[in-house]
Design an enzyme around this catalytic site. Sequence first.
Site, PDB file in Angstrom:
ATOM      1  N   GLN A   3       0.850  -1.195   0.000  1.00 58.83           N
ATOM      2  CA  GLN A   3       0.000   0.000   0.000  1.00 58.83           C
ATOM      3  C   GLN A   3       0.886   1.245   0.000  1.00 58.83           C
ATOM      4  O   GLN A   3       1.516   1.551   1.018  1.00 58.83           O
ATOM      5  CB  GLN A   3      -0.865  -0.024   1.264  1.00 58.83           C
ATOM      6  CG  GLN A   3      -1.802   1.140   1.435  1.00 58.83           C
ATOM      7  CD  GLN A   3      -2.481   1.103   2.809  1.00 58.83           C
ATOM      8  OE1 GLN A   3      -2.007   0.423   3.721  1.00 58.83           O
ATOM      9  NE2 GLN A   3      -3.570   1.828   2.964  1.00 58.83           N
ATOM     10  N   GLY A   4       0.926   1.945  -1.120  1.00 60.25           N
ATOM     11  CA  GLY A   4       1.790   3.131  -1.232  1.00 60.25           C
ATOM     12  C   GLY A   4       0.990   4.407  -1.015  1.00 60.25           C
ATOM     13  O   GLY A   4       0.712   5.137  -1.974  1.00 60.25           O
TER      14      GLY A   4
ATOM     15  N   GLU B 270     -10.248  -0.487   5.707  1.00 63.27           N
ATOM     16  CA  GLU B 270      -9.134  -0.767   6.626  1.00 63.27           C
ATOM     17  C   GLU B 270      -9.567  -0.534   8.078  1.00 63.27           C
ATOM     18  O   GLU B 270      -9.285  -1.334   8.958  1.00 63.27           O
ATOM     19  CB  GLU B 270      -7.957   0.152   6.268  1.00 63.27           C
ATOM     20  CG  GLU B 270      -6.670  -0.190   6.981  1.00 63.27           C
ATOM     21  CD  GLU B 270      -5.472   0.618   6.472  1.00 63.27           C
ATOM     22  OE1 GLU B 270      -5.685   1.728   5.929  1.00 63.27           O
ATOM     23  OE2 GLU B 270      -4.344   0.145   6.639  1.00 63.27           O
TER      24      GLU B 270
ATOM     25  N   SER C 184       1.346   6.497   2.433  1.00 61.29           N
ATOM     26  CA  SER C 184       2.074   7.447   3.290  1.00 61.29           C
ATOM     27  C   SER C 184       3.361   7.942   2.633  1.00 61.29           C
ATOM     28  O   SER C 184       4.029   7.206   1.904  1.00 61.29           O
ATOM     29  CB  SER C 184       2.451   6.795   4.611  1.00 61.29           C
ATOM     30  OG  SER C 184       1.320   6.270   5.238  1.00 61.29           O
TER      31      SER C 184
ATOM     32  N   GLU D 265      -5.634   9.549  17.720  1.00 63.12           N
ATOM     33  CA  GLU D 265      -6.096  10.948  17.740  1.00 63.12           C
ATOM     34  C   GLU D 265      -7.003  11.216  16.537  1.00 63.12           C
ATOM     35  O   GLU D 265      -8.053  11.853  16.657  1.00 63.12           O
ATOM     36  CB  GLU D 265      -4.890  11.918  17.714  1.00 63.12           C
ATOM     37  CG  GLU D 265      -4.048  11.940  18.979  1.00 63.12           C
ATOM     38  CD  GLU D 265      -3.084  10.746  19.077  1.00 63.12           C
ATOM     39  OE1 GLU D 265      -2.917  10.007  18.083  1.00 63.12           O
ATOM     40  OE2 GLU D 265      -2.517  10.550  20.168  1.00 63.12           O
TER      41      GLU D 265
ATOM     42  N   SER E 228       4.726  -1.336   4.015  1.00 60.53           N
ATOM     43  CA  SER E 228       4.911  -2.708   4.491  1.00 60.53           C
ATOM     44  C   SER E 228       4.958  -3.662   3.297  1.00 60.53           C
ATOM     45  O   SER E 228       4.167  -3.522   2.359  1.00 60.53           O
ATOM     46  CB  SER E 228       3.754  -3.126   5.404  1.00 60.53           C
ATOM     47  OG  SER E 228       3.520  -2.148   6.383  1.00 60.53           O
TER      48      SER E 228
HETATM   49  C1  LIG Z   1       2.947  -0.972  11.469  1.00 65.93           C
HETATM   50  C2  LIG Z   1       2.637   0.086  10.447  1.00 65.93           C
HETATM   51  C3  LIG Z   1       2.454  -0.278   9.139  1.00 65.93           C
HETATM   52  C4  LIG Z   1       2.215   0.699   8.180  1.00 65.93           C
HETATM   53  N1  LIG Z   1       2.076   0.288   6.881  1.00 65.93           N
HETATM   54  C5  LIG Z   1       1.843   1.218   5.936  1.00 65.93           C
HETATM   55  C6  LIG Z   1       1.730   0.821   4.556  1.00 65.93           C
HETATM   56  O1  LIG Z   1       1.874  -0.358   4.206  1.00 65.93           O
HETATM   57  N2  LIG Z   1       1.478   1.776   3.646  1.00 65.93           N
HETATM   58  C7  LIG Z   1       1.327   3.095   3.980  1.00 65.93           C
HETATM   59  O2  LIG Z   1       1.057   3.896   3.101  1.00 65.93           O
HETATM   60  N3  LIG Z   1       1.454   3.508   5.267  1.00 65.93           N
HETATM   61  C8  LIG Z   1       1.719   2.602   6.245  1.00 65.93           C
HETATM   62  N4  LIG Z   1       1.868   3.003   7.559  1.00 65.93           N
HETATM   63  C9  LIG Z   1       1.869   4.433   7.872  1.00 65.93           C
HETATM   64  C10 LIG Z   1       0.655   4.910   8.614  1.00 65.93           C
HETATM   65  O3  LIG Z   1      -0.462   4.971   7.771  1.00 65.93           O
HETATM   66  C11 LIG Z   1       1.013   6.301   9.181  1.00 65.93           C
HETATM   67  O4  LIG Z   1       2.054   6.106  10.138  1.00 65.93           O
HETATM   68  C12 LIG Z   1      -0.170   6.960   9.834  1.00 65.93           C
HETATM   69  O5  LIG Z   1      -1.092   7.351   8.876  1.00 65.93           O
HETATM   70  C13 LIG Z   1       0.262   8.212  10.651  1.00 65.93           C
HETATM   71  O6  LIG Z   1       1.003   9.070   9.855  1.00 65.93           O
HETATM   72  P1  LIG Z   1       2.440   9.614  10.317  1.00 65.93           P
HETATM   73  O7  LIG Z   1       3.250   8.450  10.810  1.00 65.93           O
HETATM   74  O8  LIG Z   1       2.986  10.420   9.208  1.00 65.93           O
HETATM   75  O9  LIG Z   1       2.165  10.530  11.585  1.00 65.93           O
HETATM   76  P2  LIG Z   1       1.591  12.020  11.575  1.00 65.93           P
HETATM   77  O10 LIG Z   1       0.404  12.089  10.683  1.00 65.93           O
HETATM   78  O11 LIG Z   1       2.716  12.947  11.279  1.00 65.93           O
HETATM   79  O12 LIG Z   1       1.115  12.176  13.059  1.00 65.93           O
HETATM   80  C14 LIG Z   1       2.033  12.489  14.133  1.00 65.93           C
HETATM   81  C15 LIG Z   1       1.214  12.676  15.396  1.00 65.93           C
HETATM   82  O13 LIG Z   1       0.303  13.786  15.243  1.00 65.93           O
HETATM   83  C16 LIG Z   1      -1.038  13.397  15.504  1.00 65.93           C
HETATM   84  N5  LIG Z   1      -1.955  14.081  14.598  1.00 65.93           N
HETATM   85  C17 LIG Z   1      -1.827  14.218  13.258  1.00 65.93           C
HETATM   86  N6  LIG Z   1      -2.884  14.876  12.751  1.00 65.93           N
HETATM   87  C18 LIG Z   1      -3.703  15.162  13.799  1.00 65.93           C
HETATM   88  C19 LIG Z   1      -4.964  15.818  13.916  1.00 65.93           C
HETATM   89  N7  LIG Z   1      -5.600  16.326  12.860  1.00 65.93           N
HETATM   90  N8  LIG Z   1      -5.521  15.903  15.145  1.00 65.93           N
HETATM   91  C20 LIG Z   1      -4.903  15.394  16.249  1.00 65.93           C
HETATM   92  N9  LIG Z   1      -3.686  14.760  16.182  1.00 65.93           N
HETATM   93  C21 LIG Z   1      -3.111  14.646  14.980  1.00 65.93           C
HETATM   94  C22 LIG Z   1      -1.048  11.898  15.236  1.00 65.93           C
HETATM   95  O14 LIG Z   1      -2.102  11.257  15.937  1.00 65.93           O
HETATM   96  C23 LIG Z   1       0.331  11.462  15.728  1.00 65.93           C
HETATM   97  O15 LIG Z   1       0.305  11.282  17.123  1.00 65.93           O
HETATM   98  C24 LIG Z   1       2.124   2.062   8.541  1.00 65.93           C
HETATM   99  C25 LIG Z   1       2.314   2.431   9.874  1.00 65.93           C
HETATM  100  C26 LIG Z   1       2.587   1.471  10.835  1.00 65.93           C
HETATM  101  C27 LIG Z   1       2.809   1.892  12.251  1.00 65.93           C
END
Ligand SMILES: Cc1cc2nc3c(=O)[nH]c(=O)nc-3n(C[C@H](O)[C@H](O)[C@H](O)COP(=O)(O)OP(=O)(O)OC[C@H]3O[C@@H](n4cnc5c(N)ncnc54)[C@H](O)[C@@H]3O)c2cc1C
Length: 396
Positions: free
Chosen positions: A131-132, A249, A134, A381, A166
């Site tokens: 899944q591309g 999802e 993020s 959140e 992933s």
């Molecule tokens: C095990 C795992 C597998 C994953 N696999 C994939 C994958 O295969 N493909 C893929 O595309 N992605 C994948 N991801 C990524 C995942 O979708 C993102 O980590 C997730 O969407 C959060 O984005 P971020 O890490 O950029 O954090 P951010 O969005 O930068 O968030 C950082 C912090 O800010 C908070 N925050 C952000 N916006 C708000 C808001 N509006 N209100 C309140 N708080 C807020 C969040 O809750 C978090 O605590 C995976 C993540 C994990 C942990």
Amino acid sequence: MDLRDSPEEASFRQEARSWLEANLPEGWGRPGFEKPRTPAEEVAFLRQWQRALYDGGWAGLDWPAEYGGRGIGIVESLIYNEEYTRARGPNQISMSVGTSLVGPTLIAEGAEWQKERFLQPILKGEEVWCQGFSEPNAGSDLASLRTRGEVVGDEIVVNGQKTWTSFAQQADWCILVVRSDPEAARHKGLSFLLVDMKSPGISIRPLIEMTGHQWFNEVFFDDVRVPVENVVGEIGKGWDIVMTTLAVERGSSSQHARLAADVELLIEAAKRSPRGEGKTAADDPLVRQKLAAFASEAMIMRMSVYRNAQVLEETGVPGPEGSTLKVFWSELDQRVKNAALDILGPSAMVPEGDPSAVDDGYWAYEMLWSRAATIYAGTSEVQRNIISTRVLGLPR
Ligand SMILES: Cc1cc2nc3c(=O)[nH]c(=O)nc-3n(C[C@H](O)[C@H](O)[C@H](O)COP(=O)(O)OP(=O)(O)OC[C@H]3O[C@@H](n4cnc5c(N)ncnc54)[C@H](O)[C@@H]3O)c2cc1C
């Protein structure tokens, strides 16, 4: 609401139970079974197992029969998931992007040729998906993604970077969201593509997780050419497809069974964990109360899952209520795994492969892995924002 099985459901449950008893991989779950260790070994093992499920009629239970599924109801799928977890079948995580996200998205939104080309190979374990979505600066706020997809003739030329992808290393195909019109508003001008991971111009860099495993990757796209026919829906309307994928999802509903099985495993481990003269952790009244509370919460979750399934059967689409489940199970999961280390003591922190590890390091691994649950598929959140505005109707 009556949570007991109807006679038909009970016979379906028995059918699933008997099939799993007879067909789980040989030696699975018994001491001495050589578990796959690396992601590559795991994917190879799971491809085979997925094929066995398909041949046995246990893949894509709620997918239409014309695409290789069984066309049965959501409640039967839940029953099957409960039996699968009860039998402690292999964790099918590397198959899950294909079976849980790509399949339902294509069934709902894909062109006919896309359904015919892609659905059966997913169910048969022949093609693994990633899944591309993020990017380094686009996670929760996915609509700020920058990976460019420029339409050139009958191709889309992709340049940019994805992260946390992933299974990208093992994947044959990727669902990729790109910005095809940089002039359009944030949620417009996005396109949802099906990309062959063997295309020239794709490079993959692994990321190591704190569990020591390597599932995540950074994926770089350098002039990658994707046929326009591989767009799902319309060019520039990819956000609608993304919403379908994310709803599927977040609404994913078999976690209750996994949690209930983990609570049972923890109860068994507490009965074996020494606590003073001739006693075990399970004799401690505080431990007993904690375990009973977890068992009750797992039961509450099961009821919520069945209630959601009823809504889904009536409306056909997972609603924002899926967010309540996501918050509930992911946070309960973390509490159960943290408590396991408290209850079982230091040897629960010893990793797999060491003879002193409790349950071959299961709890040590799970405690670390459970940290991810409140991040992937939408952070807690973000789920709470959805619950407040779309379920409770609170102002922004
Ligand atoms: C095990 C795992 C597998 C994953 N696999 C994939 C994958 O295969 N493909 C893929 O595309 N992605 C994948 N991801 C990524 C995942 O979708 C993102 O980590 C997730 O969407 C959060 O984005 P971020 O890490 O950029 O954090 P951010 O969005 O930068 O968030 C950082 C912090 O800010 C908070 N925050 C952000 N916006 C708000 C808001 N509006 N209100 C309140 N708080 C807020 C969040 O809750 C978090 O605590 C995976 C993540 C994990 C942990």
